[in-house]
Enzyme design. Structure first.
Site, PDB file in Angstrom:
ATOM      1  N   ARG A   1       0.827  -1.212   0.000  1.00 23.52           N
ATOM      2  CA  ARG A   1       0.000   0.000   0.000  1.00 23.52           C
ATOM      3  C   ARG A   1       0.858   1.259   0.000  1.00 23.52           C
ATOM      4  O   ARG A   1       0.597   2.209   0.732  1.00 23.52           O
ATOM      5  CB  ARG A   1      -0.926   0.007   1.214  1.00 23.52           C
ATOM      6  N   CYS A   2       1.860   1.254  -0.824  1.00 19.24           N
ATOM      7  CA  CYS A   2       2.848   2.322  -0.881  1.00 19.24           C
ATOM      8  C   CYS A   2       2.793   2.983  -2.256  1.00 19.24           C
ATOM      9  O   CYS A   2       2.408   2.348  -3.231  1.00 19.24           O
ATOM     10  CB  CYS A   2       4.236   1.711  -0.633  1.00 19.24           C
ATOM     11  N   GLY A   3       3.195   4.225  -2.328  1.00 19.48           N
ATOM     12  CA  GLY A   3       3.283   4.890  -3.621  1.00 19.48           C
ATOM     13  C   GLY A   3       4.249   4.199  -4.568  1.00 19.48           C
ATOM     14  O   GLY A   3       4.145   4.336  -5.790  1.00 19.48           O
ATOM     15  N   PHE A   4       5.207   3.452  -4.013  1.00 19.26           N
ATOM     16  CA  PHE A   4       6.173   2.723  -4.831  1.00 19.26           C
ATOM     17  C   PHE A   4       5.726   1.295  -5.157  1.00 19.26           C
ATOM     18  O   PHE A   4       6.440   0.572  -5.857  1.00 19.26           O
ATOM     19  CB  PHE A   4       7.540   2.681  -4.140  1.00 19.26           C
ATOM     20  N   THR A   5       4.567   0.881  -4.679  1.00 25.80           N
ATOM     21  CA  THR A   5       4.093  -0.490  -4.911  1.00 25.80           C
ATOM     22  C   THR A   5       4.088  -0.874  -6.391  1.00 25.80           C
ATOM     23  O   THR A   5       4.416  -2.022  -6.714  1.00 25.80           O
ATOM     24  CB  THR A   5       2.694  -0.696  -4.274  1.00 25.80           C
TER      25      THR A   5
END
Length: 168
Positions: free
Chosen positions: A44-48
């Site tokens: 659930r990360c912007g980098f996912t």
């Protein structure tokens, strides 16, 4: 995490083992002679979306000796709250992940996994810091087990292709 007599001549990284996401133990000695890309991940990360690029690297180079190893971690913004089944299902469904995922770990602090303590000592981050700053920090390890590079979370996986190719 101790070396046996048989692998005493191997690089220190091969003395580690880690729990796979399915609960089995994975000795790193099994990866001797491979190029490793070790990444702390989160769903659930912007980098996912980097999962897509990591999988592309794995598909492109695995037959040449690359292993991508994903280590889910919930230490940064609680962005990996799921259990093993949820993490695996998310990664397979959304990114077609086929590279090895491991059980959720901590990468910083007193409970940091010994592998990550080692990686951070071998390749420091910005301004010489050992601490992992966020999800999707990447470590590149050569075929002899030497940690060659540490990449910031914002470095896209496709930006590592040249460095990987040099080690293959």
């Amino acid at each position: 995490m101790s070396a046996t007599t048989a692998d005493a001549t191997l690089a220190p990284i091969y003395e580690f083992s880690a729990e796979r996401i399915d609960g089995s133990q994975q000795p790193f000695a099994d990866y001797a002679g491979k190029v490793l890309l070790i990444v702390n991940t989160a769903s659930r990360c912007g980098f996912t979306p980097q999962y897509r690029g990591l999988e592309a690297l794995y598909q492109r180079y695995r037959d040449l000796g690359l292993e991508v190893l994903g280590f889910p971690c919930n230490q940064f913004g609680a962005q990996e709250p799921g259990n093993a089944e949820e993490i695996l299902s998310f990664c397979e469904k959304n990114f077609g992940l086929s590279f090895p995922l491991f059980a959720k770990i901590e990468v910083n602090g007193d409970n940091a996994h010994p592998l990550y303590r080692y990686l951070k000592q071998e390749a420091r981050g910005l301004l010489g810091s050992e601490a992992i700053k966020w999800n999707f920090t990447k470590f590149l390890v050569d075929r002899e087990g030497k940690v060659r590079e540490r990449y910031a979370p914002a470095t896209p996986p496709e930006g590592l292709a040249d460095d990987i190719e040099q080690l293959l």
